[in-house]
Design an enzyme around this catalytic site. Structure first.
Site, short mmCIF file in Angstrom:
data_model
loop_
_atom_site.label_atom_id
_atom_site.label_comp_id
_atom_site.label_asym_id
_atom_site.label_seq_id
_atom_site.Cartn_x
_atom_site.Cartn_y
_atom_site.Cartn_z
N CYS A 108 20.60 18.49 17.47
CA CYS A 108 20.36 17.28 18.25
C CYS A 108 21.35 17.35 19.40
CB CYS A 108 20.59 16.02 17.42
SG CYS A 108 20.45 14.53 18.45
N CYS A 166 22.87 13.73 20.25
CA CYS A 166 23.80 13.01 19.36
C CYS A 166 23.83 13.68 17.99
CB CYS A 166 23.46 11.53 19.27
SG CYS A 166 21.73 11.19 18.91
N SER A 167 23.18 13.10 17.00
CA SER A 167 23.30 13.66 15.65
C SER A 167 22.04 13.40 14.83
CB SER A 167 24.52 13.05 14.95
OG SER A 167 24.45 11.64 15.00
N CYS A 168 20.88 13.28 15.47
CA CYS A 168 19.62 13.02 14.75
C CYS A 168 19.38 14.12 13.72
CB CYS A 168 18.46 12.95 15.73
SG CYS A 168 18.62 11.56 16.88
#
Lengths: 188, 102
Positions: free
Chosen positions: A88, A91-93
């Site tokens: 991602c 971000c941090s999906c």
């Protein structure tokens, strides 16, 4: 943090027992063992594999793994000619229902920046070296779509059952930074 | 002035190594699981949503007196205007001159 918790408890917004339950859920119930079971099923069951590749959300839900951060799943399969990796960059999906909470490195700047320009270098950080003939595909997650890598089934694993096969499927192999583990050698 | 977005890290130059982590290593401090649970629980109450939480973060500069909401809005407008006139792939360069020069 403690002040925030106690004031929310006092005002009746949260129940400490519910917080404990949430923590237990992400510590013990929702994690990469769920995804490993999905992969092991796909390795053993051609029909399930086809369903997983066609409609991952439904196939995964059939094993009971549903919920937030996994509403729209896509499964991508590794072969001898293609290796898939997931990131991602924004971000941090991450696909929570099948992999749980993301590891620190998945959220880190070096992984998110380098995996799209130097995936082989990132693989080397994980001790993985792929032949030049293997193409690498990097999938960038979005707020909606989350990916699950189906690693290649290791050779000499024909005799293993679903649970044993799932034991070979590591979290990292389902993100694409590792391969599935090799089964222990058969005794002569 | 060139601008490089710090949210979209894809393809940025970074020479640092990626440090692998054991599968069971979930939390790294006592506060982490409590804060995770609290944000999930408060999300479930419906009292605020993620956009409202983000707005609270974004307006902290005003709450702390670092800049007024009006100044923040001027900057947001400048970025929005610059994004609209910039072709895809080109660096976004806002024009701050209207409110920085007397």
């Amino acid at each position: 943090m403690r002040a925030l918790e106690s004031v929310l408890v006092m005002k009746g917004y949260v129940d400490p027992a519910a917080l404990d339950l949430l923590i237990d859920t992400y510590q013990n119930r929702i994690g990469p063992r769920n995804g490993a079971l999905v992969v092991a099923r796909a390795w053993r069951d051609a029909q399930f594999r086809a369903w997983l590749l066609r409609d991952a959300t439904a196939a995964i839900a059939s094993l009971g793994f549903t919920g937030r951060q996994g509403e729209h799943m896509v499964a991508v399969e590794n072969t001898s000619s293609v290796h898939n990796m997931v990131v991602c960059t924004l971000c941090s999906c991450y696909p929570w229902p099948v992999l749980g909470l993301p590891p620190t490195w998945y959220k880190s700047a070096p992984y998110r920046s380098r995996v799209v320009r130097d995936p082989r270098g990132v693989l080397r950080d994980f001790g993985v070296e792929l032949p030049d003939t293997t193409a690498i595909r990097v999938w960038d997650s979005t707020a909606e779509v989350r990916y699950l890598v189906i690693p290649q089934r290791p050779s000499a694993s024909f005799h293993l059952g679903e649970v044993e096969l799932a034991g070979l499927v590591t979290r990292d192999s389902m993100i694409g930074t590792a391969l599935a583990m090799r089964p222990p050698p058969l005794l002569a | 002035m060139s601008y490089r977005c710090h949210a979209d890290l894809g393809g940025r130059e970074d020479s640092r190594a990626v440090i692998p982590e054991a599968e069971g290593e979930l939390f790294h401090a006592d506060w982490e699981p409590r804060v995770l649970a609290m944000s999930l629980a408060m999300g479930a109450t419906g009292l605020w949503n993620i956009d409202m939480a983000r707005a609270a973060l974004e307006t902290l500069v005003a709450a702390k007196g670092a800049a007024s909401l009006d100044e923040l809005a001027l900057h947001a407008d400048a970025w929005r205007e610059a994004a609209q006139r910039t072709p895809h792939g080109q660096p976004i360069e806002p024009d701050f001159a209207p409110f920085t020069t007397p």
